[in-house]
Design a protein around this motif. Structure first.
Motif, PDB file in Angstrom:
ATOM      1  N   ILE A   1       0.840  -1.200   0.000  1.00  0.00           N
ATOM      2  CA  ILE A   1       0.000   0.000   0.000  1.00  0.00           C
ATOM      3  C   ILE A   1       0.872   1.246   0.000  1.00  0.00           C
ATOM      4  CG2 ILE A   1      -1.936   1.143   1.126  1.00  0.00           C
ATOM      5  CD1 ILE A   1      -2.512  -1.484   2.596  1.00  0.00           C
ATOM      6  N   TRP A   2       0.619   2.124  -0.963  1.00  0.00           N
ATOM      7  CA  TRP A   2       1.434   3.318  -1.158  1.00  0.00           C
ATOM      8  C   TRP A   2       0.685   4.573  -0.714  1.00  0.00           C
ATOM      9  CZ3 TRP A   2       5.845   3.556  -4.918  1.00  0.00           C
ATOM     10  CH2 TRP A   2       6.343   2.283  -5.212  1.00  0.00           C
ATOM     11  N   GLN A   3       1.285   5.340   0.180  1.00  0.00           N
ATOM     12  CA  GLN A   3       0.849   6.673   0.606  1.00  0.00           C
ATOM     13  C   GLN A   3      -0.269   6.613   1.662  1.00  0.00           C
ATOM     14  OE1 GLN A   3       1.589   9.776  -2.643  1.00  0.00           O
ATOM     15  NE2 GLN A   3       0.451   8.204  -3.759  1.00  0.00           N
TER      16      GLN A   3
ATOM     17  N   ALA B   1      -7.228   1.101   2.673  1.00  0.00           N
ATOM     18  CA  ALA B   1      -6.902  -0.278   2.273  1.00  0.00           C
ATOM     19  C   ALA B   1      -6.367  -1.165   3.384  1.00  0.00           C
ATOM     20  CB  ALA B   1      -5.891  -0.252   1.121  1.00  0.00           C
ATOM     21  N   ALA B   2      -5.755  -0.588   4.432  1.00  0.00           N
ATOM     22  CA  ALA B   2      -5.086  -1.434   5.425  1.00  0.00           C
ATOM     23  C   ALA B   2      -6.079  -2.305   6.199  1.00  0.00           C
ATOM     24  CB  ALA B   2      -4.276  -0.568   6.383  1.00  0.00           C
ATOM     25  N   LEU B   3      -7.158  -1.714   6.695  1.00  0.00           N
ATOM     26  CA  LEU B   3      -8.148  -2.505   7.435  1.00  0.00           C
ATOM     27  C   LEU B   3      -8.770  -3.550   6.522  1.00  0.00           C
ATOM     28  CD1 LEU B   3      -9.813  -3.136   9.948  1.00  0.00           C
ATOM     29  CD2 LEU B   3     -11.396  -1.298   9.280  1.00  0.00           C
ATOM     30  N   ALA B   4      -9.028  -3.196   5.273  1.00  0.00           N
ATOM     31  CA  ALA B   4      -9.590  -4.158   4.321  1.00  0.00           C
ATOM     32  C   ALA B   4      -8.663  -5.361   4.158  1.00  0.00           C
ATOM     33  CB  ALA B   4      -9.826  -3.485   2.973  1.00  0.00           C
TER      34      ALA B   4
ATOM     35  N   VAL C   1      -5.102 -10.990   4.484  1.00  0.00           N
ATOM     36  CA  VAL C   1      -3.850 -10.887   3.725  1.00  0.00           C
ATOM     37  C   VAL C   1      -2.686 -11.046   4.707  1.00  0.00           C
ATOM     38  CG1 VAL C   1      -2.410  -9.391   2.287  1.00  0.00           C
ATOM     39  CG2 VAL C   1      -4.908  -9.373   2.012  1.00  0.00           C
ATOM     40  N   PRO C   2      -1.796 -12.019   4.498  1.00  0.00           N
ATOM     41  CA  PRO C   2      -0.765 -12.303   5.506  1.00  0.00           C
ATOM     42  C   PRO C   2       0.309 -11.227   5.624  1.00  0.00           C
ATOM     43  CG  PRO C   2      -0.503 -13.746   3.599  1.00  0.00           C
ATOM     44  CD  PRO C   2      -1.803 -13.027   3.422  1.00  0.00           C
ATOM     45  N   ARG C   3       0.603 -10.533   4.530  1.00  0.00           N
ATOM     46  CA  ARG C   3       1.702  -9.561   4.564  1.00  0.00           C
ATOM     47  C   ARG C   3       1.196  -8.215   4.040  1.00  0.00           C
ATOM     48  NH1 ARG C   3       6.708  -9.810   5.727  1.00  0.00           N
ATOM     49  NH2 ARG C   3       8.381  -8.578   4.777  1.00  0.00           N
ATOM     50  N   ILE C   4       1.343  -7.187   4.860  1.00  0.00           N
ATOM     51  CA  ILE C   4       0.860  -5.851   4.509  1.00  0.00           C
ATOM     52  C   ILE C   4       2.035  -4.892   4.650  1.00  0.00           C
ATOM     53  CG2 ILE C   4      -0.768  -4.009   5.088  1.00  0.00           C
ATOM     54  CD1 ILE C   4      -2.533  -6.249   6.364  1.00  0.00           C
ATOM     55  N   VAL C   5       2.438  -4.275   3.547  1.00  0.00           N
ATOM     56  CA  VAL C   5       3.574  -3.356   3.538  1.00  0.00           C
ATOM     57  C   VAL C   5       3.047  -1.946   3.310  1.00  0.00           C
ATOM     58  CG1 VAL C   5       5.751  -2.732   2.427  1.00  0.00           C
ATOM     59  CG2 VAL C   5       5.119  -5.146   2.688  1.00  0.00           C
ATOM     60  N   LEU C   6       3.327  -1.058   4.263  1.00  0.00           N
ATOM     61  CA  LEU C   6       2.866   0.328   4.206  1.00  0.00           C
ATOM     62  C   LEU C   6       4.022   1.194   3.718  1.00  0.00           C
ATOM     63  CD1 LEU C   6       1.061   0.394   7.682  1.00  0.00           C
ATOM     64  CD2 LEU C   6       0.192  -0.438   5.478  1.00  0.00           C
ATOM     65  N   ASN C   7       3.883   1.721   2.528  1.00  0.00           N
ATOM     66  CA  ASN C   7       4.954   2.468   1.876  1.00  0.00           C
ATOM     67  C   ASN C   7       4.649   3.964   1.963  1.00  0.00           C
ATOM     68  OD1 ASN C   7       6.912   3.517   0.196  1.00  0.00           O
ATOM     69  ND2 ASN C   7       6.593   2.047  -1.440  1.00  0.00           N
ATOM     70  N   VAL C   8       5.294   4.663   2.895  1.00  0.00           N
ATOM     71  CA  VAL C   8       5.070   6.102   3.048  1.00  0.00           C
ATOM     72  C   VAL C   8       6.114   6.844   2.223  1.00  0.00           C
ATOM     73  CG1 VAL C   8       3.983   5.834   5.282  1.00  0.00           C
ATOM     74  CG2 VAL C   8       6.434   6.205   5.194  1.00  0.00           C
TER      75      VAL C   8
ATOM     76  N   GLU D   1       4.412  -4.323   7.860  1.00  0.00           N
ATOM     77  CA  GLU D   1       5.759  -3.771   7.748  1.00  0.00           C
ATOM     78  C   GLU D   1       5.684  -2.331   7.241  1.00  0.00           C
ATOM     79  OE1 GLU D   1       8.242  -5.561   8.738  1.00  0.00           O
ATOM     80  OE2 GLU D   1       7.325  -7.558   8.809  1.00  0.00           O
ATOM     81  N   PHE D   2       6.704  -1.537   7.595  1.00  0.00           N
ATOM     82  CA  PHE D   2       6.779  -0.150   7.150  1.00  0.00           C
ATOM     83  C   PHE D   2       7.951   0.024   6.192  1.00  0.00           C
ATOM     84  CE2 PHE D   2       4.378   0.065  11.020  1.00  0.00           C
ATOM     85  CZ  PHE D   2       3.490   1.118  10.848  1.00  0.00           C
ATOM     86  N   MET D   3       7.737   0.868   5.193  1.00  0.00           N
ATOM     87  CA  MET D   3       8.762   1.116   4.181  1.00  0.00           C
ATOM     88  C   MET D   3       8.722   2.593   3.814  1.00  0.00           C
ATOM     89  SD  MET D   3       8.886  -0.649   0.433  1.00  0.00           S
ATOM     90  CE  MET D   3       9.881  -0.011  -0.911  1.00  0.00           C
ATOM     91  N   SER D   4       9.882   3.139   3.474  1.00  0.00           N
ATOM     92  CA  SER D   4       9.947   4.523   3.015  1.00  0.00           C
ATOM     93  C   SER D   4      11.002   4.650   1.933  1.00  0.00           C
ATOM     94  CB  SER D   4      10.271   5.467   4.178  1.00  0.00           C
ATOM     95  OG  SER D   4      10.354   6.809   3.718  1.00  0.00           O
ATOM     96  N   ASN D   5      10.886   5.725   1.159  1.00  0.00           N
ATOM     97  CA  ASN D   5      11.882   5.951   0.111  1.00  0.00           C
ATOM     98  C   ASN D   5      12.997   6.892   0.552  1.00  0.00           C
ATOM     99  OD1 ASN D   5      10.239   8.217   0.176  1.00  0.00           O
ATOM    100  ND2 ASN D   5      10.242   8.508  -2.033  1.00  0.00           N
ATOM    101  N   SER D   6      12.976   7.321   1.833  1.00  0.00           N
ATOM    102  CA  SER D   6      14.061   8.180   2.321  1.00  0.00           C
ATOM    103  C   SER D   6      14.248   8.010   3.821  1.00  0.00           C
ATOM    104  CB  SER D   6      13.785   9.652   1.999  1.00  0.00           C
ATOM    105  OG  SER D   6      12.795  10.185   2.846  1.00  0.00           O
TER     106      SER D   6
END
Length: 696
Positions: A388-390, A397-400, A406-413, A443-448
């Motif tokens: 999930i982006w932004q 989308a996260a609660l859905a 869904v076993p793996r949820i990646v939050l891309n800020v 999981e959390f992810m970022s581009n910076s």
């Protein structure tokens, strides 16, 4: 639900088809308005229950409108179906026209006010409302209508006062308590809504819908009492506590093991495929993964099994939400529009009498939008990774994804947290992220690094919770678009004698501070009159930015390119690139400029300073907020002279940017994150260092 496909284009003179299954044929010129036309309009509106079906019905209604322009049913039906296509441009004008033709029609006024509110023209909306509903209406229905219309204009206090007075002055008017209870529930005032409904039910005049709403509220409140005992005295709105409680239900969820050494079913989720940097990165990632999957290949030894799909709220062509759709379409990536998905009822999403089942009807509107549409989509496609982006997409989308299992949820800020950007802030964000951080498999992810640290400071998370994956950026070819050469030559003639070109590429909105960019251009031109400027991009502030250039007398030195699909051509004309954003994630445009061999000057917003080598490929201003124009001009002059005096600099800039920001490297790091085993027990949170922005 079929994946999105490009609509086939038709020549202007192609006869419009009948609407499939409508049972109606085209009227001849001799036909007159009749009950059959009225029935067809109603049928078309009923059938237009999502974007796709609305797009099918709209041509027929446009034809009917051309035949019967003075008929209320046709005008209303046409405007309502146009609403369902989710096109924003021209909707205020359309509803204003309908309301002007039929000034006594409540629905036309309602939508006119709604669009005035969306355009932040509240004062104008209030004037229109007062003209049609002056003072305190003495009729119960008109007073209730005025209260509802005030809600459309977000004048909640005034609306509440009218609801209360309607209940007091017209105790036998049963619509008033029903409408007021619905609004109270929407505002998160659950006990207030239940109290109003109880009074209506006690009166013996309650419709069935009042009993159903009261039962739903009772069950939801009982669950909230168990999960958040202090909620009645909390300063946090109940709707947000409901949202957090729904996420908290999954804190001990079992996480299914992912298949070792391969990437399975992945949904990349965001709001649109519009012109933003995040949208470009998502499209680039999806295209590379799907290309590898289709060829039976692997990335870093991980097989890409798929399927891969892009899921976005809207792909509206009219709103330019499909800008990067060709990038994924050429790789045959399936794309789905959430707006086109049929919403499900909460009862279809969770077990009967489960706590989750009773909370879902009361979650905030954005979360409800996602759960009602995405849960069944995730289940049907057996999604293993929801990527999930932004922030906005995480909200819907996260609660859905959790509800769907869904076993793996990646939050891309992708930038600084919304708490630092008041115009994007919602109170739901902090409780949502803090609750998600406690759920296994998230999981959390970022581009910076800058963005990740800002989120951690805000949420009290250890920096280790974030994986950093820098953007993958590709060199933009310098080929011109259809009219670019002609525009550039005209600009060259207009600025004859100019020996240096300073440019920028960005969306013309508040985050990028385009008016400050114009003030910089004026100051720089005053110091170096041989300079000219190229500004590529469009956005809501473009008219006032042009006007500012006129006021400063620099408009003839600036080429306003607007939105362009040939950015590489315009970069090739620049000697220096300037970006003066207040907020950024990891700005792609700075990397793209360097890939074109252009040194950059930027504010140190977000991860901007992570995109260049200071003193080698670019420079930064001393501050984000207090930009010293004189010092900025000196830095820009320095890099312009620097590039001209060193013939090999452009190639060195390209080489450095290519090594650090290749798409291949980005995709490799992304696959590594998506394939690695999810954490079953998230690390404990750290003490928070919260720094809030002031509200606008």
């Amino acid at each position: 639900m079929k994946p999105y496909r490009f609509p086939a284009s038709e020549p202007e003179d192609t006869p419009l088809p009948n609407v499939p299954g409508s049972g109606h044929t085209w009227f001849s010129a001799a036909d007159v308005f009749s009950q059959a036309v009225r029935d067809e309009c109603a049928d078309l509106v009923k059938r237009a229950d999502n974007v796709e079906t609305a797009q099918v019905a709209l041509p027929r209604l446009k034809y009917l409108l051309s035949r019967f322009p003075g008929e209320l049913d046709v005008n209303l039906s046409h405007a309502l179906v146009a609403e369902m296509t989710r096109v924003r441009e021209g909707m205020l004008e359309l509803w204003t026209t309908v309301h002007t033709r039929f000034p006594d029609n409540y629905r036309a006024l309602q939508y006119r006010l709604r669009w005035l509110s969306r355009h932040q023209r509240i004062a104008e909306g209030l004037a229109v409302l007062e003209h049609h509903y002056p003072g305190l209406p003495e009729d119960a229905e008109r007073r209730l209508n005025k209260a509802e219309l005030l809600v459309e204009l977000r004048e909640i206090a005034e609306a509440r006062a009218l609801f209360v007075s309607t209940l007091a002055d017209f105790p036998d008017f049963k619509n008033a308590p029903l409408f007021y209870a619905r609004r109270l529930r929407e505002w998160g005032e659950l006990t207030g809504a239940l109290t109003v409904l109880d009074r209506l039910i006690t009166s013996g005049q309650a419709p069935k819908s009042a009993f159903a709403m009261a039962e739903e509220l009772c069950k939801g409140i009982a669950v909230l009492d168990r999960h958040v005992p202090h909620w009645r005295t909390s300063e946090t709105p109940a709707r947000i506590l409901v949202f957090k409680a729904a996420i908290d239900i999954f804190r001990k969820r079992p996480v299914s093991a992912v298949t070792s050494g391969q990437l399975g079913s992945v949904s990349l989720i965001t709001g649109s495929l519009g012109t933003g940097g995040a949208e470009r990165q998502l499209a680039r990632t999806a295209a590379r993964l799907e290309r590898t999957r289709r060829k039976g290949g692997s990335i870093c030894g991980r097989a890409i099994r798929g399927p891969l799909q892009v899921v976005v709220k809207s792909l509206s062509r009219e709103n330019n939400h499909d800008f990067f759709l060709p990038m994924i379409a050429c790789e045959e990536v399936e794309a789905y529009q959430i707006d086109n998905m049929t919403p499900a009822r909460p009862a279809q999403l969770a077990d009967e009498d489960s706590d989750l089942r009773h909370l879902l009807p009361l979650v905030p509107a954005h979360a409800a939008y996602g759960t009602q549409r995405l849960v069944e989509h995730f289940r049907r496609h057996r999604t293993e990774v929801a990527y999930i982006w932004q922030d906005g997409a995480v909200l819907f989308a996260a609660l859905a994804a959790l509800v769907a299992g869904v076993p793996r949820i990646v939050l891309n800020v992708r930038g600084l947290p919304p708490v630092l950007r008041p115009h994007l802030f919602r109170r739901e964000y902090e409780p949502m992220y803090r609750a998600l951080a406690e759920v296994p498999g998230v999981e959390f992810m970022s581009n910076s690094q800058a963005a990740a640290k800002a989120y951690c400071d805000w949420l009290g998370l250890p920096l280790e919770r974030f994986t950093i994956v820098h953007n993958g950026v590709e060199h933009l070819p310098p080929e011109p678009g259809e009219s670019d050469e002609e525009r550039w030559q005209k600009f060259e003639r207009r600025t004859a004698g100019a020996s240096e070109t300073v440019g920028g590429v960005f969306r013309i909105d508040v985050d990028k501070r385009p008016e400050l960019w114009i003030e910089f251009a004026h100051a720089y031109w005053q110091q170096r009159p041989n300079a000219r400027f190229v500004l590529v991009g469009s956005g809501p502030l473009l008219p006032q930015v042009r006007q500012r250039a006129v006021e400063l007398g620099v408009v003839d030195r600036i080429l306003f390119v607007g939105r362009s699909s040939s950015v590489g051509y315009w970069l090739d004309k620049m000697d220096a690139f300037v970006l003066l954003s207040r907020f950024e994630g990891l700005p792609n445009v700075l990397i793209e400029a360097q890939l074109a061999g252009i040194p950059v000057v930027t504010t140190p917003a977000g991860g901007a300073c992570e995109t260049f080598s200071p003193g080698v490929t670019g420079l930064a201003t001393d501050s984000v907020e207090a930009v010293d124009l004189e010092a900025l001009c000196a830095k820009v002059a320095h890099v312009v002279d620097w590039r001209r005096s060193d013939p090999g600099l452009a190639d060195r800039i390209r080489a450095i940017a290519s090594e650090r920001f290749s798409t291949a490297l980005m995709v490799e790091r992304t696959v590594d994150l998506l394939v690695s085993p999810p954490a079953a027990a998230p690390p404990a949170e750290q003490p928070r260092k919260v720094k809030r922005a002031r509200s606008c």
